[in-house]
Design an enzyme around this catalytic site. Structure first.
Site, PDB file in Angstrom:
ATOM      1  N   ASP A 102      69.628  38.255  13.675  1.00 31.29           N
ATOM      2  CA  ASP A 102      69.148  38.552  12.240  1.00 31.29           C
ATOM      3  C   ASP A 102      70.420  38.973  11.420  1.00 31.29           C
ATOM      4  O   ASP A 102      71.328  39.514  12.100  1.00 31.29           O
ATOM      5  CB  ASP A 102      68.122  39.730  12.044  1.00 31.29           C
TER       6      ASP A 102
HETATM    7  N1  URA Z   1      65.701  40.374  18.230  1.00 28.17           N
HETATM    8  C1  URA Z   1      65.654  40.719  16.918  1.00 28.17           C
HETATM    9  O1  URA Z   1      64.449  41.175  16.625  1.00 28.17           O
HETATM   10  N2  URA Z   1      66.728  40.354  15.999  1.00 28.17           N
HETATM   11  C2  URA Z   1      67.722  39.563  16.499  1.00 28.17           C
HETATM   12  O2  URA Z   1      68.728  39.649  15.744  1.00 28.17           O
HETATM   13  C3  URA Z   1      67.751  39.502  17.916  1.00 28.17           C
HETATM   14  C4  URA Z   1      66.703  39.773  18.543  1.00 28.17           C
END
Ligand code: URA
Length: 239
Positions: A102
């Site tokens: 993310d």
């Molecule tokens: N899980 C999440 O919620 N975000 C990420 O970036 C990676 C794994």
């Protein structure tokens, strides 16, 4: 580079055998038979053939990036900086991140032009472990840990696969509890949704490892380096 050294390095025989190949007229550079083992070639420009077959120097590229927050895991150029923009100086075509983090997640991201390796690491059937450092709004209870480790309902068709929770002794700079969570899948926002499912909230997320590949502690967010030969072969052998 000398043609005899190049062919030896590429396992076409010992120095003596390579010299024999040259003497026997088996080695051609740009259509002309090489007569001297010390003949120099440019692997980026010359077409080199041995026994009529073109030698391929196609090489893939593998980078470990400590992804900073605020950068997106996309290959599309746009107004927001991407992880590929960070590697722009490398001038390598076809680079893509292996999976996504993310925008607000930090940490380990493998970036490569080796689509086959990427596919293998991402295949849901392979269940490659991913470990995250997770800073939480609240301490986890024993029941929460049990639930996360058994599998939780995050609103998908299937429950999450069993995960591993390690409660860390330390709190973060703001006194928030920290855990290491290892999951075997890569669903959308999976870590955040898993913690939400047990009534908690992720306040900071950083990926520490993916399969055998561990984030190099010397890489600050935004820094990257090439994988070592050992790191690459460990990843390839996992498949
Ligand atoms: N899980 C999440 O919620 N975000 C990420 O970036 C990676 C794994």
């Amino acid at each position: 580079m000398r043609i005899d050294k190049l062919l030896c390095d590429m396992n076409y025989g010992t120095r003596k055998q390579v010299k024999e190949h040259i003497k026997n007229g088996l080695v051609h550079v740009n259509g002309v038979a090489v007569v001297k083992p010390e003949f120099h070639v440019d692997v980026d420009k010359d077409e080199i053939k041995i026994g009529g077959k073109v030698i391929s120097f196609a090489k893939n590229h593998y980078y470990m990036l400590n992804k900073p927050q605020g950068v997106i895991s996309s290959t599309e150029k746009g107004p927001t900086e991407t992880v590929i923009d960070i590697l722009a100086d490398e001038n390598v075509k076809g680079l893509a991140p292996v999976g996504r983090l993310d925008k607000d997640t930090e940490g380990l991201l493998l970036i490569t032009d080796d689509g086959k390796l990427a596919h293998n690491l991402l295949s849901p059937k392979k269940h490659v472990d991913k470990t995250y450092e997770v800073h939480l709004s609240n301490k986890l209870s024993e029941a929460d840990i049990e639930q996360l480790e058994k599998g939780v309902d995050i609103g998908d068709e299937k429950m999450t696969l069993p995960a591993k929770v390690e409660v860390m002794d330390m709190a973060d700079d703001e006194g928030r509890p920290v855990i290491h969570l290892t999951i075997h899948e890569g669903r959308f926002h999976q870590v955040k949704r898993m913690l939400e499912a047990v009534g908690n909230e992720v306040l900071f997320l950083k990926r520490l490892s993916m399969g055998s590949l561990v984030l190099d502690e010397n890489l600050e967010p935004g820094e990257y380096r090439e994988l070592t030969a050992e790191e690459l072969s460990a990843l390839q052998n996992k498949q």
